[in-house]
Design a protein around this motif. Structure first.
Motif, PDB file in Angstrom:
ATOM      1  N   LYS A 119       7.916  10.988  -4.006  1.00  0.00           N
ATOM      2  CA  LYS A 119       7.243  10.457  -5.195  1.00  0.00           C
ATOM      3  C   LYS A 119       5.759  10.230  -4.913  1.00  0.00           C
ATOM      4  O   LYS A 119       4.896  10.467  -5.775  1.00  0.00           O
ATOM      5  N   SER A 120       5.446   9.780  -3.712  1.00  0.00           N
ATOM      6  CA  SER A 120       4.045   9.576  -3.346  1.00  0.00           C
ATOM      7  C   SER A 120       3.274  10.888  -3.392  1.00  0.00           C
ATOM      8  O   SER A 120       2.131  10.934  -3.857  1.00  0.00           O
ATOM      9  N   LEU A 121       3.907  11.965  -2.933  1.00  0.00           N
ATOM     10  CA  LEU A 121       3.256  13.271  -2.971  1.00  0.00           C
ATOM     11  C   LEU A 121       3.046  13.725  -4.414  1.00  0.00           C
ATOM     12  O   LEU A 121       2.015  14.311  -4.752  1.00  0.00           O
ATOM     13  N   SER A 122       4.010  13.429  -5.254  1.00  0.00           N
ATOM     14  CA  SER A 122       3.863  13.772  -6.669  1.00  0.00           C
ATOM     15  C   SER A 122       2.708  13.004  -7.291  1.00  0.00           C
ATOM     16  O   SER A 122       1.916  13.560  -8.064  1.00  0.00           O
ATOM     17  N   GLU A 123       2.597  11.724  -6.960  1.00  0.00           N
ATOM     18  CA  GLU A 123       1.484  10.917  -7.464  1.00  0.00           C
ATOM     19  C   GLU A 123       0.154  11.431  -6.922  1.00  0.00           C
ATOM     20  O   GLU A 123      -0.867  11.404  -7.612  1.00  0.00           O
ATOM     21  N   LEU A 124       0.163  11.899  -5.697  1.00  0.00           N
ATOM     22  CA  LEU A 124      -1.060  12.432  -5.097  1.00  0.00           C
ATOM     23  C   LEU A 124      -1.590  13.607  -5.899  1.00  0.00           C
ATOM     24  O   LEU A 124      -2.800  13.713  -6.163  1.00  0.00           O
ATOM     25  N   PHE A 125      -0.697  14.489  -6.343  1.00  0.00           N
ATOM     26  CA  PHE A 125      -1.132  15.679  -7.068  1.00  0.00           C
ATOM     27  C   PHE A 125      -1.510  15.388  -8.520  1.00  0.00           C
ATOM     28  O   PHE A 125      -1.975  16.283  -9.220  1.00  0.00           O
ATOM     29  N   ARG A 178       0.818  -1.206   0.000  1.00  0.00           N
ATOM     30  CA  ARG A 178       0.000   0.000   0.000  1.00  0.00           C
ATOM     31  C   ARG A 178       0.859   1.267   0.000  1.00  0.00           C
ATOM     32  O   ARG A 178       1.866   1.366   0.697  1.00  0.00           O
ATOM     33  N   ASN A 179       0.398   2.206  -0.817  1.00  0.00           N
ATOM     34  CA  ASN A 179       0.863   3.598  -0.747  1.00  0.00           C
ATOM     35  C   ASN A 179      -0.397   4.433  -0.553  1.00  0.00           C
ATOM     36  O   ASN A 179      -1.234   4.527  -1.449  1.00  0.00           O
ATOM     37  N   PHE A 180      -0.544   5.002   0.629  1.00  0.00           N
ATOM     38  CA  PHE A 180      -1.771   5.699   1.028  1.00  0.00           C
ATOM     39  C   PHE A 180      -1.408   7.148   1.327  1.00  0.00           C
ATOM     40  O   PHE A 180      -0.524   7.411   2.150  1.00  0.00           O
ATOM     41  N   ASN A 181      -2.086   8.095   0.648  1.00  0.00           N
ATOM     42  CA  ASN A 181      -1.752   9.507   0.851  1.00  0.00           C
ATOM     43  C   ASN A 181      -3.037  10.332   0.803  1.00  0.00           C
ATOM     44  O   ASN A 181      -3.849  10.192  -0.122  1.00  0.00           O
ATOM     45  N   ILE A 182      -3.229  11.171   1.802  1.00  0.00           N
ATOM     46  CA  ILE A 182      -4.413  12.026   1.851  1.00  0.00           C
ATOM     47  C   ILE A 182      -3.996  13.433   2.264  1.00  0.00           C
ATOM     48  O   ILE A 182      -3.092  13.616   3.089  1.00  0.00           O
ATOM     49  N   TRP A 183      -4.644  14.409   1.674  1.00  0.00           N
ATOM     50  CA  TRP A 183      -4.314  15.829   1.846  1.00  0.00           C
ATOM     51  C   TRP A 183      -5.610  16.586   2.126  1.00  0.00           C
ATOM     52  O   TRP A 183      -6.596  16.436   1.412  1.00  0.00           O
ATOM     53  N   ARG A 223     -12.033  24.816   0.930  1.00  0.00           N
ATOM     54  CA  ARG A 223     -11.535  23.484   1.296  1.00  0.00           C
ATOM     55  C   ARG A 223     -10.979  22.797   0.058  1.00  0.00           C
ATOM     56  O   ARG A 223     -11.582  22.808  -1.003  1.00  0.00           O
ATOM     57  N   ASN A 224      -9.803  22.197   0.225  1.00  0.00           N
ATOM     58  CA  ASN A 224      -9.136  21.462  -0.850  1.00  0.00           C
ATOM     59  C   ASN A 224      -8.824  20.061  -0.335  1.00  0.00           C
ATOM     60  O   ASN A 224      -8.234  19.906   0.739  1.00  0.00           O
ATOM     61  N   GLN A 225      -9.241  19.022  -1.077  1.00  0.00           N
ATOM     62  CA  GLN A 225      -9.038  17.646  -0.650  1.00  0.00           C
ATOM     63  C   GLN A 225      -8.491  16.819  -1.810  1.00  0.00           C
ATOM     64  O   GLN A 225      -8.964  16.940  -2.942  1.00  0.00           O
ATOM     65  N   ILE A 226      -7.502  15.984  -1.504  1.00  0.00           N
ATOM     66  CA  ILE A 226      -6.928  15.067  -2.489  1.00  0.00           C
ATOM     67  C   ILE A 226      -6.679  13.730  -1.790  1.00  0.00           C
ATOM     68  O   ILE A 226      -6.270  13.704  -0.621  1.00  0.00           O
ATOM     69  N   PHE A 227      -6.893  12.646  -2.536  1.00  0.00           N
ATOM     70  CA  PHE A 227      -6.683  11.325  -1.952  1.00  0.00           C
ATOM     71  C   PHE A 227      -6.145  10.386  -3.017  1.00  0.00           C
ATOM     72  O   PHE A 227      -6.570  10.421  -4.172  1.00  0.00           O
ATOM     73  N   ASN A 228      -5.213   9.510  -2.579  1.00  0.00           N
ATOM     74  CA  ASN A 228      -4.698   8.490  -3.478  1.00  0.00           C
ATOM     75  C   ASN A 228      -4.332   7.246  -2.674  1.00  0.00           C
ATOM     76  O   ASN A 228      -3.789   7.336  -1.572  1.00  0.00           O
ATOM     77  N   GLN A 229      -4.649   6.097  -3.243  1.00  0.00           N
ATOM     78  CA  GLN A 229      -4.226   4.815  -2.664  1.00  0.00           C
ATOM     79  C   GLN A 229      -3.900   3.861  -3.808  1.00  0.00           C
ATOM     80  O   GLN A 229      -4.713   3.670  -4.710  1.00  0.00           O
ATOM     81  N   ASP A 230      -2.679   3.297  -3.774  1.00  0.00           N
ATOM     82  CA  ASP A 230      -2.273   2.331  -4.787  1.00  0.00           C
ATOM     83  C   ASP A 230      -1.317   1.324  -4.158  1.00  0.00           C
ATOM     84  O   ASP A 230      -1.202   1.257  -2.935  1.00  0.00           O
ATOM     85  N   GLU A 231      -0.639   0.558  -4.974  1.00  0.00           N
ATOM     86  CA  GLU A 231       0.207  -0.530  -4.469  1.00  0.00           C
ATOM     87  C   GLU A 231       1.693  -0.206  -4.569  1.00  0.00           C
ATOM     88  O   GLU A 231       2.537  -1.090  -4.375  1.00  0.00           O
ATOM     89  N   GLN A 232       2.047   1.064  -4.825  1.00  0.00           N
ATOM     90  CA  GLN A 232       3.442   1.453  -4.999  1.00  0.00           C
ATOM     91  C   GLN A 232       4.079   1.734  -3.632  1.00  0.00           C
ATOM     92  O   GLN A 232       4.321   2.872  -3.260  1.00  0.00           O
ATOM     93  N   SER A 233       4.396   0.681  -2.903  1.00  0.00           N
ATOM     94  CA  SER A 233       4.843   0.820  -1.519  1.00  0.00           C
ATOM     95  C   SER A 233       6.302   1.235  -1.380  1.00  0.00           C
ATOM     96  O   SER A 233       6.754   1.536  -0.274  1.00  0.00           O
ATOM     97  N   THR A 234       7.062   1.264  -2.470  1.00  0.00           N
ATOM     98  CA  THR A 234       8.492   1.549  -2.359  1.00  0.00           C
ATOM     99  C   THR A 234       8.891   2.891  -2.965  1.00  0.00           C
ATOM    100  O   THR A 234      10.073   3.187  -3.071  1.00  0.00           O
ATOM    101  N   ILE A 235       7.922   3.728  -3.333  1.00  0.00           N
ATOM    102  CA  ILE A 235       8.275   4.934  -4.083  1.00  0.00           C
ATOM    103  C   ILE A 235       8.756   6.080  -3.186  1.00  0.00           C
ATOM    104  O   ILE A 235       9.305   7.054  -3.678  1.00  0.00           O
TER     105      ILE A 235
END
Length: 809
Positions: A774-780, A732-737, A758-770
């Motif tokens: 990189k996770s923040l970049s994927e989030l945006f 899991r790569n879990f990121n919420i803003w 209010r600004n909300q962003i969410f991402n969840q994927d299987e890229q556990s090693t990034i």
């Protein structure tokens, strides 16, 4: 349960009342009210008696307040309100702290004064009215030492300053108070004054912190007679407009509703919310949930946080159940055809209306009734071939109610009966919970026995089930050295989750603890405390030990308000019956030892820091935890404060549940990184207007890259095996803003305008090693939700409406 009650009653002895002599202050009836401006030059105050001679409360608890910092208080009343004038003398007013803040945020770097008024003189229930030297007001309901700042009533207070100190003038309308309908009122009061520069707090009537609760030491109020209060009816109509954009779609909505408060009598109040809208509530602090239990969040809706002290008795009411997630979760494999997909899957159920009635009789019997109705809710399914849609019921029409009876006595004890009920349409799932709760102390406040017994009943399409829970604790509550013993029990069918929350059942646990603390400063320390707790945890069925625990907590504060301390704990091998997610199965976690140490510097300084570091090691497993928290704060001026907090935890070579089939339960070894960052910044124009910024980013990485997997044995041990992650990857790569920026303006007592972005962003994927960057970049790269809302709430007092009509006529 009768054995518990007998044991509790056995330790209750009727000896002598608190030896502390209580002061008395006379309240004077007036015909012309003072102008509430903080300038105490109204002639009405000239002939009102003075309450003075304050005592030390903190950090020392002996002696009088310094003469040069004398405090004088006067009380007056008429048929509309109680009025309080306070004179806080100070030989060095230029050294006074005056940090600005908004309502209820009164424990900032500013002096404050508060009135603790008990209109039943029962030694238990108080309403505290605060004001800071910067003019911020606040209020709270206090039940002994338990303060609830979500309680909000409409009162007025202003302050002023001169070369001799600062002054406060209160108007507390009767619609903010509850008192019995009797000719001569029996009230009690205490006054608190906090001086930040000297780090000292004084009280009018002395409080012995080593014995009982502060509410038992209030002085008496005489002279309040023949009150003829006005009708207690207040209205809070609101209107709200919202514009939201997400992934190229824009939605706009206008809504309006009203909250109502009506005094059914001088002691009982009806609160109702009609067509509620909670669009500006704070965001939930969502995290990646790897455990077997649901993730719960704090209540942020004002109707469910304000004035619910009675409904919290017994801890069987979890208000997020009302208007929370639907009780049915759609399973695509079972509920959908191969050519169907979910178009609308509601995350919450709409609340249609809610009421609560609460109050207390002159015999100290508290009565509370709560009722709420939620809307029938559907998910929408679309056929991808024909385009036809259909609906699936995910929550039927539901009614929630609570009834509470709470008898208080002796100034320090209570017995309560609580019942909660959930009824859903067509007998879909009904639930009923009843609780008996008690807290009994002797007159000298040496010992206390407390506990609860709860019966749960659930009826659904599969049949009926009932459960039971009991708790009993006996404490020594007086002096520097204190101790307690306790027992907690629940059977396997105990379930209060329809209107309450319980994560576990089927336990039979024992606890014992002891503590030592000081109430007078030493030459180097203002306060220190040690607390040792031992626990023996068991299952009820089968009757087996799950683990033993031993924990030590330490707390110190020195003369310059520098705090430090730590906690350390040991746990034996732990047989966890919940992590496998299969009834009767358990997994054994090995014994472990760890702890955390922390520091907190003086908040009076422009720069201050809270920081902690911890470590835990498992003896027979390679698992290790390292966690660090770091929270600097900088006060740029009395108007601008910025706080940055970062929490980092590294769970190395952890192991946990992945999946199960009909024959095996699979676990995997994983490295978990959790990083949470929060930024809060507040600029206060004055005590009524502020811009607030709140930002939160939570990132979690769960990596099974060691490729170490297990199947669970019947004895709780693990056997290494191979596991194919190609179909269901547990990485899991879990990121919420979340970002909130708001402007709030209290333009009149009880009335507020608020503009929120209010600004909300969410991402969840299987890229556990990034990694985090990189996770923040994927989030945006994900779609962002932007929401702008404007809300206007206006306070209307029925009595003021009548005055306007009379003037017009």
């Amino acid at each position: 349960m009768f054995r518990y009650i007998t044991t509790a009653l056995f330790i209750i002895t009727a000896t002598q009342l608190l030896s502390q002599t209580k002061k008395s202050i006379e309240a004077i009836r007036i015909e012309t009210p003072p102008k509430i401006d903080g300038i105490l030059d109204d002639t009405v105050w000239d002939n009102v008696p003075i309450a003075s001679d304050f005592f030390m409360y903190e950090p020392g608890n002996e002696g009088k307040a310094p003469f040069e910092y004398n405090t004088e208080v006067k009380i007056a009343y008429d048929n509309k309100a109680v009025y309080v004038a306070a004179y806080m003398f100070d030989p060095n007013p230029s050294l006074m702290f005056n940090q600005f803040s908004q309502r209820d945020d009164v424990f900032v770097q500013a002096d404050h004064f508060s009135v603790a008024l008990n209109t039943n003189n029962d030694g238990i229930n108080e309403t505290h009215f605060y004001v800071t030297s910067a003019g911020t007001i606040g209020d709270a309901i206090a039940i002994q030492s338990d303060f609830d700042f979500s309680y909000d009533v409409v009162f007025d207070c202003k302050v002023s300053k001169d070369s001799n100190g600062w002054y406060a003038e209160f108007k507390i309308p009767y619609n903010a108070l509850r008192f019995p309908e009797i000719e001569v009122q029996n009230w009690a009061v205490n006054f608190y004054r906090k001086q930040v520069a000297r780090n000292e707090t004084y009280t009018w009537n002395r409080i012995d912190k080593s014995v009982g609760a502060g509410s038992q030491y209030s002085g008496l109020v005489s002279g309040v007679t023949n009150i003829d209060p006005p009708v207690r009816l207040t209205l809070f109509p609101f209107a709200q407009g919202v514009v939201s954009t997400f992934d190229g779609n824009t939605d706009a909505d206008l809504s309006a509703g009203m909250d109502i408060k009506y005094g059914l009598s001088d002691s009982f109040t009806l609160d109702a919310t009609l067509i509620p809208d909670f669009g500006q509530t704070a965001f939930d602090e969502v995290e990646l949930n790897l455990g077997p239990f649901e993730q719960t969040f704090d209540e942020n809706r004002q109707f469910f946080t304000e004035g619910i002290d009675l409904f919290r008795k017994g801890n069987i009411f979890f208000s997020r159940r009302v208007g929370g997630k639907p009780s049915v979760k759609i399973d695509p494999d079972e509920d959908l055809a191969s050519n169907e997909k979910i178009i609308t899957d509601p995350e919450r159920v709409n609340l249609l209306n809610a009421i609560k009635v609460s109050g207390r009789t002159k015999g100290n019997l508290g009565v509370g009734f709560f009722n709420a109705i939620t809307e029938k809710t559907y998910a929408v399914i679309r056929d991808t071939i024909t385009g036809a849609t259909r609906e699936i019921l995910v929550e039927p029409l539901a009614n929630y109610n609570i009834l509470v009876l709470d008898q208080q006595f002796n100034g320090n004890s209570f017995i309560s009966i609580i019942n909660t009920n959930v009824t859903r349409e067509n007998k879909y799932r009904d639930a009923n919970t009843s609780a008996f709760v008690f807290s009994l102390a002797d007159n000298d406040n040496v010992f206390r026995a407390s506990g609860r017994a709860i019966m749960s009943q659930v009826s659904d399409l599969d049949g009926n089930s009932s459960g039971f829970l009991s708790e009993l604790d006996i404490y020594k509550i007086k002096g520097k050295f204190r101790y307690r013993i306790g027992h907690d029990f629940a059977n396997k069918t105990f379930d209060i989750n329809d209107l309450g929350v319980n994560f576990t059942n089927n336990f039979n646990n024992f606890v014992a603890g002891a503590s030592y603390e000081i109430f007078e400063p030493t030459p180097h320390l203002n306060k220190y405390k040690f607390e040792l707790t031992a626990r023996h945890n068991r299952l009820y069925k089968p009757s087996v030990k799950t683990d033993n625990q031993l924990a030590l907590d330490m707390f110190f504060v020195n003369k310059s308000r520098f705090g430090f301390g730590g906690n350390f704990s040991y746990s034996s091998d732990y047989d966890n019956y919940f992590e496998p997610r299969v009834d009767g199965r358990f997994v054994t976690f090995s014994s472990n030892l760890g702890g955390r140490i922390w520091i907190s510097s003086d908040y009076r300084k422009t720069f201050a820091l809270d920081m902690g570091i911890g470590y835990r090691n498992w003896f027979d497993d390679p698992k290790q935890n390292i966690f660090v928290d770091f929270a600097p704060r900088y006060r740029f001026s009395d108007r601008l404060l910025l706080i940055l907090s970062t929490d980092l935890s590294l769970n190395n070579r952890d192991f946990g549940y992945i999946a199960n089939n009909e024959t095996d339960i699979f676990f995997g070894q994983r490295d978990i990184i959790n990083l949470e960052t929060e930024l809060t910044a507040t600029y206060n124009f004055d005590p009524f207007k502020a811009i607030d910024l709140r930002f939160r980013n939570f990132w979690s990485s769960v990596d099974y890259g060691d490729n170490v997997f297990y199947t669970l044995n019947r004895d709780g041990t693990r056997r290494q095996t191979s596991y194919d992650i190609s179909e269901e990857n547990p990485n899991r790569n879990f990121n919420i803003w979340n970002l909130d920026v708001s402007f709030r303006w209290r333009f009149a007592p009880g009335s507020e305008a608020s503009l929120l972005y209010r600004n909300q962003i969410f991402n969840q994927d299987e890229q556990s090693t990034i990694g985090y960057t990189k996770s923040l970049s994927e989030l945006f790269n994900q779609p962002q939700q932007h929401t702008v809302s404007l809300r206007l709430t206006y306070f209307i007092d029925y009595n003021n409406i009548g005055t306007v009509f009379n003037k017009n006529s």
